[in-house]
Design an enzyme around this catalytic site. Structure first.
Site, PDB file in Angstrom:
ATOM      1  N   THR A   1       9.578  55.223  20.316  1.00 41.61           N
ATOM      2  CA  THR A   1       9.876  54.040  20.948  1.00 41.61           C
ATOM      3  C   THR A   1       9.419  52.702  20.494  1.00 41.61           C
ATOM      4  OG1 THR A   1       8.292  54.035  22.680  1.00 41.61           O
ATOM      5  CG2 THR A   1      10.141  55.363  23.107  1.00 41.61           C
TER       6      THR A   1
ATOM      7  N   MET B   1      12.793  48.766  23.030  1.00 42.35           N
ATOM      8  CA  MET B   1      13.890  49.315  24.029  1.00 42.35           C
ATOM      9  C   MET B   1      13.109  50.852  24.172  1.00 42.35           C
ATOM     10  SD  MET B   1      15.849  47.312  25.007  1.00 42.35           S
ATOM     11  CE  MET B   1      14.756  45.786  24.736  1.00 42.35           C
ATOM     12  N   HIS B   2      11.863  50.968  24.892  1.00 41.84           N
ATOM     13  CA  HIS B   2      10.958  52.215  24.994  1.00 41.84           C
ATOM     14  C   HIS B   2      12.297  53.328  25.878  1.00 41.84           C
ATOM     15  CE1 HIS B   2       7.318  50.597  23.606  1.00 41.84           C
ATOM     16  NE2 HIS B   2       7.484  49.643  24.535  1.00 41.84           N
ATOM     17  N   ASP B   3      12.498  52.714  27.049  1.00 43.67           N
ATOM     18  CA  ASP B   3      13.136  53.696  28.079  1.00 43.67           C
ATOM     19  C   ASP B   3      14.464  54.147  27.338  1.00 43.67           C
ATOM     20  OD1 ASP B   3      11.250  53.684  29.737  1.00 43.67           O
ATOM     21  OD2 ASP B   3      11.905  52.278  31.033  1.00 43.67           O
TER      22      ASP B   3
END
Length: 304
Positions: free
Chosen positions: A191, A232-234
């Protein structure tokens, strides 16, 4: 055939992008959303999730979940997402309400009604999922797999070793990782690479109304910057569902540290098999960044 998924989330600015992709990616069928305390309080994450569903006119049931971790005091990430969790955009008023049952029971009921096993996607702390697995173990055969954004095989982001979603409720994460269900872990190893570039971010206001909304939110997001790029981790958890070819995975034994003075919340990822324990998690270790960025652009172009 579209893949049925349930999404457990704590919106959160990058959650908003993940929710958009979960709703509008043509390969996915988002059937249920649940909220959990994480980035901000559960009252705020629920409000934010309902605002997003109303913004996109998405008729997806939503249940409010756990307000606190299983055994310890709550922590949040308001320093990253703002006090409201989604500062920067004025959403219109609406009269949507969450379902009248706790999130883990809503997941249980929906799993038991589903004609086939369902993929669970968790992009916040794992409290709701731990409650489901501990209180409703009869549901396990109805879970196809669990895909999470959380953890790390290397460094952390809220302590030197721990990633926020795991550190927010280590006992819940430990319960989930011990459960025996199939798990895919998209942690900081991938991520932190999932960056939207400044050039792309600059195009969002002209893309569509969603682009304008996200651009406004991103101006308050502190995982990177508009000048250097935003992580944009999620979104990585959603991307893996649609484009697993973009990720390099390795089966590993993973445990969660719950006791350490300096290491609580750390995901101990046994990449080299030193412990001699069987793998219980597919761990994402690398990402095709250009492919990810191209996929994001394609999906957001589909969102009204």
């Amino acid at each position: 055939m579209r893949l049925p998924i349930f999404l457990d989330t704590d919106p959160g600015i990058d959650d908003a992008v993940a929710i958009a992709a979960a709703i509008f990616a043509p390969e996915l069928d988002l059937q249920l959303m649940t909220t959990v305390a994480g980035n901000v309080s559960v009252e705020k994450t629920t409000r934010n999730a309902l605002q997003l569903l109303h913004f996109w006119n998405a008729e997806i049931p939503l249940a409010q979940g756990a307000a606190v971790p299983l055994v310890r005091a709550p922590r949040d990430a308001a320093s990253v997402h703002g006090e409201s969790g989604m500062a920067g955009y004025d959403f219109v008023e609406h009269n949507r309400k969450p379902l009248g049952i706790p999130a883990f029971l809503a997941i249980r009921d929906a799993l038991m009604r589903a004609p086939e096993p369902v993929t669970l996607v968790a992009i916040g702390p794992l409290t709701n999922i731990a409650l489901l697995l501990s209180q409703c173990p009869e549901c396990k055969p109805y879970i196809r797999r669990l895909v999470i954004m959380g953890g790390s095989a290397g460094r952390g982001n809220c302590t030197p070793n721990a990633e926020f979603n795991i550190a927010a409720d280590p006992e819940a994460a430990a319960c989930v990782f011990r459960s025996g269900i199939e798990i895919v872990m998209c942690g900081l190893d991938v991520t932190n690479q999932a960056i939207l570039t400044p050039d792309y971010l600059a195009t969002l206001p002209e893309l569509n109304r969603t682009g304008k909304m996200l651009h406004a939110l991103f101006s308050h997001y502190r995982s990177g910057s508009m000048q250097s790029g935003l992580r944009m981790h999620d979104l990585c958890a959603i991307a893996w569902l649609v484009r697993p070819d973009l990720f390099t995975l390795k089966p590993c034994f993973v445990a969660v540290e719950t006791q350490g003075e300096f290491t609580s919340g750390t995901t101990v990822v046994d990449i080299d098999g030193c412990l001699g324990k069987p793998a219980n998690v597919q761990v994402a270790l690398d990402l095709n960044v250009k492919g990810f960025q191209q996929w994001v652009a394609e999906v957001l172009a589909l969102v009204p």
